[in-house]
Scaffold this motif. Structure first.
Motif: not given
Length: 466
Positions: A311-327, A382-394
Motif C-alpha cells: 500500500r505504501s509502495g516502499i521497500g525495506v532492507y538491512l545489510v551487514n558487512l564484515t570488516a573490509g567487506a564490500m557490497m 572499513s577495516r576497523s570493524g563491521p558496518m551495518e546499514f538499514f534503509g528504504f527503497t521507492t
C-alpha cells in the motif's frame, strides 16, 4: 610472479571501469579536498528539528530536490522519546514506515474505524497510512526509544516535510478541535462550555509529554491507556493543578466527557462484538538473510513479505558487512535507495551516468545517504570493524539489483567476444580478469599484495577504506 600479473590485470580493469575514482583519490593525496562539493552530494546532511520537548524530539532529513519520482519525495525521520513518554494523538499528511532502532513501544491507531494497539520491539517494521490518527508510547523501562521512519509525501498538502494535525492538545500543541466555534463543539460533544474548556485548555507540554506519575523534569499528563481503563471502571480522575481543584470538579460529568472524547476522537466502539484484526509488525532481525556468505549478509522486505508495504509502495532492507567487506558495485533499475548507517564506518561510492565519480566519501553511524535510480554504487566497510546499514527503497516490488562486478555480475554473464571487443582486449585476458573474483554480491576486502601499483597508491586509499 603469476600472482602479481593477475593482480595487476585486476587493478588495470578497475582503472578502466572507474577512472575518475582513482583520479579523485590522487587529488585527495595532493591535498585538493572536494569532500563537501563532490564527495558528499548524495549524503543527506540537512537535518531539521521539527519538534522538541523535555520528553523527546523529532528530526527530519529532507529528500534531495534532484530526485524526481512519480511517487513524490521521501524524507527520513528520527524520533527520540525518553522513558515513559507519550507522543500525543495526531494524524499527518504523509505515510510512515516505522523501524524501531532501540527500545520498546506501543502504538495505537485507527484501523478500519476501530482503535487498535500494537507492541513493537527492536527490529520491528510497521506502517501508519497518511491521515490515520495514531499515538506512540515509550514502554521500555528506563530506556530511550529511537525510531527511524520513512516519510512518504506523495499525499501531502504542500511542499513542507509533513503537516501534523494534533487531536489531543491544549495551549501547546493546539488541538485541531480548538478551531471550531465553541457552540459547535459543545453541541457536538453534548457538554457545557465549562466542561469543554476544562478538557481542551490544559495541555501545554508539547507533542511529546511525560506520562502522569513518571519521574519527569516537568509536569506530566495521564496516558491514553490509563484514561480508557479508568473510564471502563468508572474511576476517571481529571488533570488538575492541585487536590483542591480535583475535589471541586464534577467527577461523573468529567468521566462522561472523556468517554465522549475518546469515542469521538479515537473511534472506540464499546458495543462491537469483536476486536478488528489489524496488520502485525514484521521483525527484520528475525528473518533469515536473503543472501549470506563469509563477508556479510543482506535482507530485503517487499510487498510479498509484508503486505502493508504494498500500500505504501516502499521497500525495506538491512545489510551487514564484515570488516573490509564490500557490497559489490551494482545498480537498482527500479528504485531510488535511501540508507542509514546503524553502526560502524565505511565508504559509499556513487557513479554518474557518464562514468565519472559522483560520490566517494566516508560515512559513520547516523549518516544518511541516497542513491538515485540507475546510478551505479557500492558500500564498503572499513577495516576497523563491521558496518551495518538499514534503509528504504521507492518500490515495494521485489528488488533485483544488477551487480556490475563479481561472480553474479553482468560482466560475468555477458562475458564473450562482444564484451571483449567493447573493452578492446583479447577475450582470454578479459575472461581471466572477470573470473578472478569467485564471490558474488558481498565481496572480501581488498588484498594486501606486493605490487608496483599498490606501492604507489595505498590499497586502502584506492578503495576508500579507513
Amino acid at each position: 610472479m603469476a600472482m602479481r600479473t593477475r593482480t595487476w590485470e585486476v587493478v588495470m580493469l578497475l582503472a578502466l571501469l572507474v577512472p575518475s575514482t582513482l583520479g579523485w583519490e590522487y587529488e585527495k593525496e595532493r591535498g585538493e579536498e572536494h569532500e563537501e562539493e563532490k564527495g558528499g552530494i548524495f549524503l543527506m546532511r540537512n537535518s531539521k528539528q521539527v519538534m522538541k520537548t523535555e520528553g523527546g524530539e523529532v528530526r527530519v532529513m529532507r529528500g534531495d530536490d534532484m530526485r524526481k519520482e512519480s511517487s513524490g519525495s521521501m524524507h527520513i525521520g528520527f524520533i527520540t522519546m525518553e522513558p515513559n513518554t507519550l507522543f500525543i494523538p495526531q494524524y499527518i499528511d504523509a505515510s510512515l514506515i516505522l523501524f524501531v532502532r532501540r527500545g520498546e513501544m506501543k502504538i495505537g491507531w485507527i484501523y478500519k474505524d476501530e482503535m487498535v494497539e500494537k507492541n513493537l520491539k527492536i527490529g520491528d517494521v510497521y506502517r501508519i497510512p497518511a491521515g490515520s490518527a495514531f499515538y506512540m508510547v515509550n514502554t521500555g523501562h528506563g530506556q530511550r526509544l529511537q525510531i527511524i521512519c520513512s516519510i512518504d509525501t506523495s499525499e501531502s498538502l504542500g511542499d513542507d516535510i509533513f503537516q501534523s494535525f494534533f487531536i489531543g492538545g491544549g495551549t501547546y500543541p493546539t488541538s485541531v478541535l480548538a478551531g471550531f466555534d465553541i457552540r459547535t463543539l459543545t453541541t457536538a460533544f453534548n457538554v457545557t462550555v465549562d466542561e469543554l474548556r476544562s478538557v481542551m485548555g490544559r495541555q501545554k507540554g508539547g507533542p511529546i509529554v511525560y506520562l502522569k506519575g513518571s519521574d519527569q523534569p516537568g509536569k506530566g499528563v495521564t496516558s491514553l491507556m490509563q484514561l480508557k481503563q479508568r473510564i471502563r471502571s468508572s474511576e476517571v480522575e481529571f488533570w488538575a493543578e492541585d487536590e483542591e481543584e480535583k475535589e471541586n470538579e464534577p467527577k461523573q460529568a468529567t468521566a462522561w466527557t472523556w468517554r465522549k472524547l475518546l469515542n469521538s476522537i479515537l473511534g472506540e466502539n464499546r458495543k462491537r462484538k469483536g476486536a478488528v484484526r489489524s496488520p502485525d509488525s514484521y521483525n527484520i532481525y528475525d528473518r533469515k538473510p536473503d543472501f549470506s556468505n563469509n563477508y556479510g549478509w543482506s535482507v530485503a522486505l517487499d510487498e510479498n513479505d509484508y503486505i502493508p508495504l504494498r500500500r505504501s509502495g516502499i521497500g525495506v532492507y538491512l545489510v551487514n558487512l564484515t570488516a573490509g567487506a564490500m557490497m559489490a558495485p551494482h545498480v537498482n533499475p527500479t528504485a531510488t535507495e535511501y540508507g542509514i548507517i546503524l553502526k560502524g564506518t565505511g565508504t559509499i561510492q556513487v557513479v554518474f551516468p557518464n562514468g565519472t565519480s559522483a560520490m566517494n566519501t566516508k560515512v559513520r553511524e547516523g549518516d544518511v545517504f541516497w542513491v538515485p535510480r540507475y546510478f551505479p554504487f557500492c558500500q564498503i566497510a572499513s577495516r576497523s570493524g563491521p558496518m551495518e546499514f538499514f534503509g528504504f527503497t521507492t518500490s515495494a516490488r521485489k528488488n533485483r539489483p544488477q551487480f556490475l562486478v563479481g561472480a553474479r555480475s553482468i560482466l560475468h554473464s555477458t562475458s564473450g567476444p562482444e564484451l571483449a571487443a567493447a573493452f578492446d582486449v583479447p577475450e582470454e585476458r578479459l575472461k581471466k580478469v572477470i573470473d578472478s573474483q569467485g564471490e558474488g554480491v558481498i565481496l572480501p576486502s581488498w588484498p594486501v599484495v606486493d605490487s608496483p601499483f599498490i606501492k604507489t597508491v595505498d590499497s586502502d586509499m584506492v578503495m576508500g577504506f579507513d
